[in-house]
Design a protein around this motif. Structure first.
Motif, mmCIF file in Angstrom:
data_model
loop_
_atom_site.group_PDB
_atom_site.id
_atom_site.type_symbol
_atom_site.label_atom_id
_atom_site.label_comp_id
_atom_site.label_asym_id
_atom_site.label_seq_id
_atom_site.Cartn_x
_atom_site.Cartn_y
_atom_site.Cartn_z
ATOM 1 N N HIS A 79 -6.311 1.664 4.419
ATOM 2 C CA HIS A 79 -4.874 1.947 4.360
ATOM 3 C C HIS A 79 -4.655 3.442 4.541
ATOM 4 C CE1 HIS A 79 -0.686 1.954 2.927
ATOM 5 N NE2 HIS A 79 -0.713 0.648 3.112
ATOM 6 N N ARG A 80 -3.545 3.785 5.200
ATOM 7 C CA ARG A 80 -3.241 5.193 5.482
ATOM 8 C C ARG A 80 -2.841 5.985 4.241
ATOM 9 N NH1 ARG A 80 -4.129 8.713 9.031
ATOM 10 N NH2 ARG A 80 -2.001 9.532 9.063
ATOM 11 N N HIS A 81 -2.382 5.311 3.201
ATOM 12 C CA HIS A 81 -1.876 6.034 2.032
ATOM 13 C C HIS A 81 -2.686 5.793 0.763
ATOM 14 C CE1 HIS A 81 1.490 7.224 4.463
ATOM 15 N NE2 HIS A 81 1.852 5.973 4.659
ATOM 16 N N TYR A 82 -3.716 4.980 0.853
ATOM 17 C CA TYR A 82 -4.556 4.710 -0.321
ATOM 18 C C TYR A 82 -6.020 4.883 0.060
ATOM 19 C CZ TYR A 82 -0.453 2.725 -2.605
ATOM 20 O OH TYR A 82 0.792 2.551 -3.170
ATOM 21 N N GLU A 83 -6.780 5.433 -0.873
ATOM 22 C CA GLU A 83 -8.201 5.636 -0.642
ATOM 23 C C GLU A 83 -8.985 4.355 -0.918
ATOM 24 O OE1 GLU A 83 -9.669 9.724 -1.858
ATOM 25 O OE2 GLU A 83 -7.851 9.579 -3.074
ATOM 26 N N ALA A 84 -10.258 4.378 -0.541
ATOM 27 C CA ALA A 84 -11.112 3.212 -0.768
ATOM 28 C C ALA A 84 -11.179 2.858 -2.251
ATOM 29 C CB ALA A 84 -12.511 3.483 -0.218
ATOM 30 N N ASP A 85 -11.215 3.875 -3.125
ATOM 31 C CA ASP A 85 -11.241 3.609 -4.570
ATOM 32 C C ASP A 85 -10.026 2.795 -5.001
ATOM 33 O OD1 ASP A 85 -13.458 5.210 -4.476
ATOM 34 O OD2 ASP A 85 -12.744 6.694 -5.905
ATOM 35 N N ASP A 86 -8.861 3.132 -4.470
ATOM 36 C CA ASP A 86 -7.631 2.414 -4.822
ATOM 37 C C ASP A 86 -7.674 0.974 -4.313
ATOM 38 O OD1 ASP A 86 -6.433 4.817 -5.884
ATOM 39 O OD2 ASP A 86 -6.063 5.437 -3.826
ATOM 40 N N LEU A 87 -8.222 0.782 -3.134
ATOM 41 C CA LEU A 87 -8.323 -0.567 -2.569
ATOM 42 C C LEU A 87 -9.306 -1.412 -3.379
ATOM 43 C CD1 LEU A 87 -8.398 0.517 1.174
ATOM 44 C CD2 LEU A 87 -6.465 -0.501 -0.042
ATOM 45 N N ILE A 88 -10.404 -0.798 -3.810
ATOM 46 C CA ILE A 88 -11.368 -1.502 -4.657
ATOM 47 C C ILE A 88 -10.734 -1.850 -6.000
ATOM 48 C CG2 ILE A 88 -13.482 -1.145 -6.000
ATOM 49 C CD1 ILE A 88 -14.607 0.358 -3.557
ATOM 50 N N GLY A 89 -10.041 -0.878 -6.604
ATOM 51 C CA GLY A 89 -9.392 -1.131 -7.883
ATOM 52 C C GLY A 89 -8.330 -2.212 -7.789
#
Length: 316
Positions: free
Chosen positions: A106-116
Motif C-alpha cells: 500500500h502507498r500509505h502503509y508500511e509492511a508492518d502495518d499490513l502485517i498488524g
C-alpha cells in the motif's frame, strides 16, 4: 489453532540484494540477484512449513507513508533504493502471487502495518500469527499464542520471550521506542534516555501515558540522572506522544487483494514458469518452486516393493 504466516518481505528482499552475487541477470541485462535470493527464501519457507494461510507484505510507502505527514524526517536517514533493486521488487511480488500467497502492499502503509492489520483481522477467525521477521517493532503485535521467527538465525520467540530480548513486555515496545528512539527509522526519542533507562521507566510506570502523567515522580527514582530525566520528560512531552504515533503499528490498514481468511490460493503454474524463465532461475530452483507450489510431486527414492529387481551377479 491454525498458523497464519506473516512475512516481512522487504527485509528478505534487501537481505538477498546484499548477500547474493551480482552474476544473475535477465535477458535485458538487469540484475536479478535479489529475486534469486528471495526465491530461495520462499521455497525454504514453503518446504519447511507448508503454510495453508500466508500473507507476504511489501513496503511500497517508502516516502509516502502516513508517518511522513506526521514527521517529514521519518526514515530521512535512508538512501533510496537503486533502480536495479526497485525493478526486482515487482518480480518478487509476482513470484509470491504465482505461489498462491496473499500479497499486500500500500502507498500509505508500511509492511508492518499490513502485517498488524492482517493479524488483527485473523484473530477472530481462530488463527495464530507467526511473524517471519527479525524486526523488533513487530514484537508489539504478539499475543499469547503468537510467535515471531527470525528465519535467517532459526530463532523463534513468543510474547513472553520479548522481555528477555528487549527488556520490556511485548505491549510496551511502541512506548519503549518512543522513549529511547529508533535510529533505523530516524526517530530521536527523548533526549538523554537510552534503552536501559526506557526499560526502567516502563517497568516502574507500566506505560508512556502513566509515565507522562506522573513524571514528577521520576526525580525520586533510584536512577542516575533521575531529576534531569524528569525535566526532559516534562519539556518533551509532545515529542514523546508524536514518537509513539510513529512507533505504533496500525491495525486498520486496507487489505485489498487478500483472500478472505488469508488462505493460500492455488498456484499459477504458467505464471510461475514464465517468471522463472524471465529472471533465469536455475532448473533445481524451478523444480523446487513447482514442487512447493503443489505443481509437481516431490522426488522420493523407490520403496522396496517398487524398486526394480535385477538378477544377482554370479561369478563365473
Amino acid at each position: 489453532m491454525k498458523d497464519l504466516y506473516l512475512v516481512d518481505a522487504s527485509l528478505y528482499v534487501f537481505r538477498a540484494w546484499h548477500s547474493m552475487p551480482d552474476q544473475f541477470h535477465d535477458a535485458q541485462g538487469w540484475p536479478t540477484n535479489a529475486v534469486h535470493g528471495f526465491a530461495r527464501f520462499l521455497v525454504e519457507l514453503a518446504e519447511r512449513e507448508r503454510p495453508s494461510h500466508i500473507v507476504v507484505a511489501f513496503d511500497e510507502a517508502l516516502d509516502s507513508c502516513f508517518r511522513h505527514t506526521l514527521y517529514p524526517a521519518y526514515k530521512g536517514n535512508r538512501e533510496p533504493a537503486p533502480a536495479e533493486l526497485r525493478r526486482q521488487f515487482a518480480h518478487c511480488k509476482a513470484l509470491c502471487a504465482a505461489l498462491g500467497f496473499n500479497v499486500l502492499g500500500h502507498r500509505h502503509y508500511e509492511a508492518d502495518d499490513l502485517i498488524g492489520s492482517a493479524l488483527h483481522a485473523a484473530r477472530p477467525l481462530g488463527l495464530r500469527g507467526v511473524i517471519v521477521s527479525a524486526d523488533k517493532d513487530l514484537s508489539q503485535l504478539l499475543w499469547e499464542h503468537d510467535e515471531q521467527w527470525d528465519f535467517a538465525r532459526g530463532v523463534r520467540w513468543g510474547m513472553t520471550g520479548v522481555k528477555g530480548r528487549h527488556g520490556v513486555e511485548a505491549h510496551q515496545i511502541a512506548d519503549y521506542l518512543a522513549l529511547c528512539g529508533d535510529a533505523i527509522d530516524n526517530i530521536p526519542g527523548i533526549t538523554g534516555i537510552g534503552a536501559k533507562t526506557a526499560a526502567i521507566l516502563l517497568a516502574h510506570f507500566g506505560s508512556l501515558d502513566a509515565l507522562l502523567a506522573r513524571c514528577d515522580e521520576v526525580a525520586f527514582l533510584r536512577m542516575r540522572g533521575a531529576a534531569q530525566v524528569a525535566r526532559r520528560l516534562r519539556e518533551q512531552r509532545e515529542h514523546a506522544l508524536l514518537w509513539r504515533q510513529l512507533t505504533t503499528i496500525a491495525l486498520d490498514a486496507p487489505l485489498d487483494g487478500s483472500v478472505p481468511g488469508f488462505a493460500r490460493a492455488p498456484a499459477d503454474g504458467d505464471m510461475l514458469d514464465a517468471l522463472a524463465e524471465a529472471v533465469r532461475l536455475g532448473p533445481t530452483l524451478r523444480r523446487r518452486l513447482r514442487t512447493a507450489a503443489g505443481l509437481e510431486q516431490p522426488w522420493a527414492p523407490p520403496q522396496d516393493d517398487d524398486a526394480p529387481h535385477f538378477p544377482s551377479y554370479q561369478p563365473a
